[in-house]
Scaffold this motif. Structure first.
Motif, PDB file in Angstrom:
ATOM      1  N   ALA A   1      34.762  34.089  34.331  1.00 40.65           N
ATOM      2  CA  ALA A   1      34.246  35.335  34.900  1.00 40.65           C
ATOM      3  C   ALA A   1      33.586  35.122  36.256  1.00 40.65           C
ATOM      4  CB  ALA A   1      33.243  35.962  33.935  1.00 40.65           C
ATOM      5  N   MET A   2      33.313  33.867  36.631  1.00 39.55           N
ATOM      6  CA  MET A   2      32.643  33.573  37.900  1.00 39.55           C
ATOM      7  C   MET A   2      31.366  34.410  38.047  1.00 39.55           C
ATOM      8  SD  MET A   2      34.260  31.242  39.580  1.00 39.55           S
ATOM      9  CE  MET A   2      35.830  30.410  39.762  1.00 39.55           C
ATOM     10  N   ILE A   3      30.518  34.336  37.021  1.00 38.76           N
ATOM     11  CA  ILE A   3      29.295  35.129  37.018  1.00 38.76           C
ATOM     12  C   ILE A   3      28.319  34.548  38.031  1.00 38.76           C
ATOM     13  CG2 ILE A   3      27.327  35.872  35.638  1.00 38.76           C
ATOM     14  CD1 ILE A   3      29.146  35.748  33.185  1.00 38.76           C
TER      15      ILE A   3
ATOM     16  N   ASP B   1      29.781  44.536  37.065  1.00 34.86           N
ATOM     17  CA  ASP B   1      30.482  43.601  37.947  1.00 34.86           C
ATOM     18  C   ASP B   1      31.363  42.654  37.145  1.00 34.86           C
ATOM     19  OD1 ASP B   1      29.056  44.363  40.473  1.00 34.86           O
ATOM     20  OD2 ASP B   1      27.330  43.628  39.329  1.00 34.86           O
ATOM     21  N   ARG B   2      30.994  42.421  35.898  1.00 33.94           N
ATOM     22  CA  ARG B   2      31.768  41.542  35.025  1.00 33.94           C
ATOM     23  C   ARG B   2      31.824  42.143  33.621  1.00 33.94           C
ATOM     24  NH1 ARG B   2      32.165  39.963  39.471  1.00 33.94           N
ATOM     25  NH2 ARG B   2      31.933  37.810  40.293  1.00 33.94           N
ATOM     26  N   ILE B   3      32.991  42.013  32.981  1.00 34.83           N
ATOM     27  CA  ILE B   3      33.167  42.332  31.573  1.00 34.83           C
ATOM     28  C   ILE B   3      33.746  41.087  30.914  1.00 34.83           C
ATOM     29  CG2 ILE B   3      34.441  43.719  29.884  1.00 34.83           C
ATOM     30  CD1 ILE B   3      34.414  46.015  31.915  1.00 34.83           C
ATOM     31  N   VAL B   4      33.025  40.534  29.940  1.00 32.90           N
ATOM     32  CA  VAL B   4      33.469  39.326  29.251  1.00 32.90           C
ATOM     33  C   VAL B   4      33.526  39.640  27.759  1.00 32.90           C
ATOM     34  CG1 VAL B   4      33.094  36.874  28.863  1.00 32.90           C
ATOM     35  CG2 VAL B   4      32.335  37.917  31.010  1.00 32.90           C
TER      36      VAL B   4
ATOM     37  N   GLY C   1      35.232  43.952  40.737  1.00 29.90           N
ATOM     38  CA  GLY C   1      34.703  43.365  39.507  1.00 29.90           C
ATOM     39  C   GLY C   1      35.767  42.598  38.745  1.00 29.90           C
ATOM     40  N   ARG C   2      35.340  41.753  37.820  1.00 31.45           N
ATOM     41  CA  ARG C   2      36.270  40.889  37.086  1.00 31.45           C
ATOM     42  C   ARG C   2      36.100  41.088  35.579  1.00 31.45           C
ATOM     43  NH1 ARG C   2      37.667  34.586  38.243  1.00 31.45           N
ATOM     44  NH2 ARG C   2      38.900  35.704  39.805  1.00 31.45           N
ATOM     45  N   LEU C   3      37.229  41.083  34.884  1.00 33.92           N
ATOM     46  CA  LEU C   3      37.217  41.121  33.425  1.00 33.92           C
ATOM     47  C   LEU C   3      37.866  39.851  32.884  1.00 33.92           C
ATOM     48  CD1 LEU C   3      40.304  41.891  32.093  1.00 33.92           C
ATOM     49  CD2 LEU C   3      39.783  44.017  33.303  1.00 33.92           C
ATOM     50  N   VAL C   4      37.342  39.389  31.747  1.00 40.50           N
ATOM     51  CA  VAL C   4      37.871  38.212  31.067  1.00 40.50           C
ATOM     52  C   VAL C   4      37.954  38.527  29.585  1.00 40.50           C
ATOM     53  CG1 VAL C   4      37.585  35.751  30.603  1.00 40.50           C
ATOM     54  CG2 VAL C   4      36.777  36.702  32.767  1.00 40.50           C
ATOM     55  N   THR C   5      39.125  38.306  29.009  1.00 37.81           N
ATOM     56  CA  THR C   5      39.314  38.573  27.587  1.00 37.81           C
ATOM     57  C   THR C   5      40.456  37.717  27.072  1.00 37.81           C
ATOM     58  OG1 THR C   5      39.592  40.348  25.956  1.00 37.81           O
ATOM     59  CG2 THR C   5      40.938  40.491  27.958  1.00 37.81           C
TER      60      THR C   5
ATOM     61  N   VAL D   1      42.418  36.803  32.842  1.00 38.90           N
ATOM     62  CA  VAL D   1      41.395  36.962  33.874  1.00 38.90           C
ATOM     63  C   VAL D   1      41.962  37.889  34.935  1.00 38.90           C
ATOM     64  CG1 VAL D   1      39.940  35.783  35.564  1.00 38.90           C
ATOM     65  CG2 VAL D   1      40.640  34.585  33.467  1.00 38.90           C
ATOM     66  N   ALA D   2      41.240  38.962  35.277  1.00 39.34           N
ATOM     67  CA  ALA D   2      41.772  39.912  36.262  1.00 39.34           C
ATOM     68  C   ALA D   2      40.646  40.552  37.055  1.00 39.34           C
ATOM     69  CB  ALA D   2      42.611  40.991  35.569  1.00 39.34           C
ATOM     70  N   ASP D   3      40.899  40.760  38.353  1.00 39.91           N
ATOM     71  CA  ASP D   3      39.955  41.405  39.260  1.00 39.91           C
ATOM     72  C   ASP D   3      40.427  42.815  39.580  1.00 39.91           C
ATOM     73  OD1 ASP D   3      38.491  39.008  39.436  1.00 39.91           O
ATOM     74  OD2 ASP D   3      39.808  38.276  41.031  1.00 39.91           O
TER      75      ASP D   3
END
Length: 380
Positions: free
Chosen positions: A109-111, A179-182, A202-206, A216-218
Motif C-alpha cells: 500500500a506504500m502507506i 488515501d489507502r484501502i487495505v 489513492g491506492r487499494l490493496v486486496t 495493487v492498484a492506484d
C-alpha cells in the motif's frame, strides 16, 4: 491478567523484520495476545478451542508466532465458545492474520505519513499496527460483524488507541474518503464503492477471492484504477454479508456422482496434482473456472485420489498408485474440469510460468477488473 509479553513481541519483530523497517516498532510494541484471548486450533477431526488464560505459555507461544490464529468458525466466535468445545465442520470466518502477511499488504500500500487509511478489523491486531505507524486519528477499521468491531475497539482502547471503527459491508458504501484501502479479506471483483471512496491517486490493496493473488492498484483520473498483481502470494477469507458465508458449495449429489465412472475416462498427461498445493495453478484455474472445490485422499498402499467439483454439476476424479504414475481420470457434468486443468499445466510446462503473477490490472470506473499479460487476459 498481567502477562510478560514485551520480550515475545520484540522477538517476533526481529524474526519477521529488520530494525530499520518502519513496521518493526509497531510489531515490537503491540501486545498481540490481547487481541486473541481465545482461538480455534486444528485438531484431529476439526478445531478445538484454546483459552489463553488457562495456559499462558501456549497463549504467548501462539500469539507471538508468525502464524494466523482462527478466531471464528461459521457463526461461532471463540470468545463465546464453551471450554474444550470442538467444531467438526464450518469454514473460518475471522482470524488474526500472520504478522508478516499484514506487513506485506501494508508495504504494497506504500502507506506514508499522513495517509488516511481504511483497514479491515478482524481481531483488531492489524488495526493496532496501522495506528502505531500512522496515528489512530488517520485509521478507520471496518467489519461486517458488530461483535468483532466492538471487541476490537474495546481491546484497542486498553492500549490507548482510538481509531474510527464502523460496522459495514466492505462491498458496500465505505465511511469516508481515504488515501489507502487495505483489505485482508478477499473480493471478486473490486467493489465500485472502493473507487468512490479512494481519493485521487489513492491506492487499494486486496486479494482476489479463491486465488493466491495480491492486487495493487492506484486510482486513475477517470475514476477507475490501474496496477498490477504482485509476485508475492497471499490468500484471505472472502467477504461475507452476514453471520456466515452463503452456501455456494457443490451440492451433495455432485460429490456423490464424482465417485462414479462418469461420462469420460482418460489417462492424464501429467503426474497427479492436488490443485491447492500449487498457488499459481490454483489461481489460474480459479480465474478461468471460479467456484471449484477440491478434495484429496491417500490410500493405504501409497496411492492418492483427488476430486474436483463445481456447483454447476461438473466434476472430475483422478487416481494414481504412485507420484510418478499417470493418473486415471473420470469426468462428468456439463464441463470437463480436468481438461481445463490440463490446459493450464500445458501452458506452465511449455512456457515455464503462468501469466497471473506480474500481470497488469485495469479497473474501470464501474469496477470491471481485467488482468492482462502479453496476449493473455482474464476479466473478473
Amino acid at each position: 491478567m498481567d502477562v510478560d509479553w514485551e520480550g515475545h513481541a520484540r522477538r517476533l519483530a526481529d524474526t519477521v523484520l529488520r530494525p530499520e523497517s518502519r513496521w518493526w516498532k509497531p510489531i515490537a510494541s503491540t501486545p498481540r495476545h490481547i487481541f486473541v484471548p481465545r482461538w480455534w486450533e486444528r485438531a484431529a477431526g476439526g478445531r478445538v478451542l484454546r483459552d489463553g488464560a488457562t495456559d499462558v505459555d501456549t497463549w504467548l507461544e501462539s500469539a507471538y508466532a508468525d502464524a494466523t490464529l482462527v478466531t471464528r468458525i461459521g457463526p461461532v466466535h471463540a470468545d463465546h465458545a464453551e471450554p474444550g468445545q470442538v467444531i467438526t465442520s464450518g469454514r473460518p470466518t475471522s482470524s488474526s492474520t500472520l504478522p508478516t502477511l499484514v506487513v506485506t499488504m501494508y508495504r504494497h500500500a506504500m502507506i506514508g505519513d499522513g495517509c488516511r487509511t481504511l483497514v479491515t478489523t478482524g481481531t483488531g491486531y492489524s488495526t493496532a499496527l496501522a495506528c502505531h505507524r500512522l496515528g489512530d486519528e488517520l485509521v478507520t477499521s471496518v467489519d461486517i460483524d458488530d461483535y468483532l468491531v466492538k471487541a476490537a475497539a474495546d481491546r484497542l482502547r486498553t492500549l490507548g488507541l482510538h481509531p474510527h471503527t464502523t460496522v459495514c459491508d466492505l462491498t458496500g458504501a465505505l465511511p469516508g474518503q481515504f488515501d489507502r484501502i487495505v483489505s485482508t479479506v478477499s473480493v471478486r471483483p473490486v467493489p465500485r464503492s472502493w473507487l468512490n471512496a479512494l481519493r485521487p491517486g489513492g491506492r487499494l490493496v486486496t486479494t482476489i477471492t479463491g486465488t493466491g493473488l495480491i492486487l495493487v492498484a492506484d486510482k486513475t483520473a477517470d475514476g477507475g484504477a490501474h496496477g498490477y498483481i504482485s509476485h508475492d502470494g497471499a490468500s484471505f477469507m472472502t467477504t461475507r454479508h452476514g453471520d456466515d458465508y452463503d452456501d455456494t458449495a457443490p451440492p451433495a449429489p455432485v460429490w456423490e456422482a464424482s465417485d462414479s465412472d462418469g461420462e469420460t475416462e482418460s489417462t492424464s498427461r501429467y503426474p497427479l496434482l492436488y490443485v491447492p498445493d500449487s498457488w499459481a495453478v490454483r489461481s489460474m484455474l480459479e480465474l478461468e473456472t471460479p467456484g471449484i472445490e477440491h478434495r484429496t485422499q491417500r490410500g493405504d498402499g501409497g496411492g492418492r485420489t483427488v476430486w474436483m467439483a463445481h456447483p454447476d454439476g461438473s466434476w472430475a476424479r483422478a487416481s494414481a498408485n504412485g507420484p510418478r504414475e499417470s493418473p486415471t481420470v473420470h469426468q462428468g457434468g456439463p464441463r470437463r474440469l480436468w481438461d481445463t486443468l490440463e490446459d493450464i499445466r500445458d501452458r506452465l510446462n511449455t512456457r515455464g510460468e503462468l501469466p497471473v503473477y506480474g500481470s497488469t490490472v485495469t479497473i474501470t470506473p464501474d469496477g470491471e477488473t481485467t488482468l492482462t499479460r502479453g496476449r493473455w487476459s482474464a476479466t473478473l
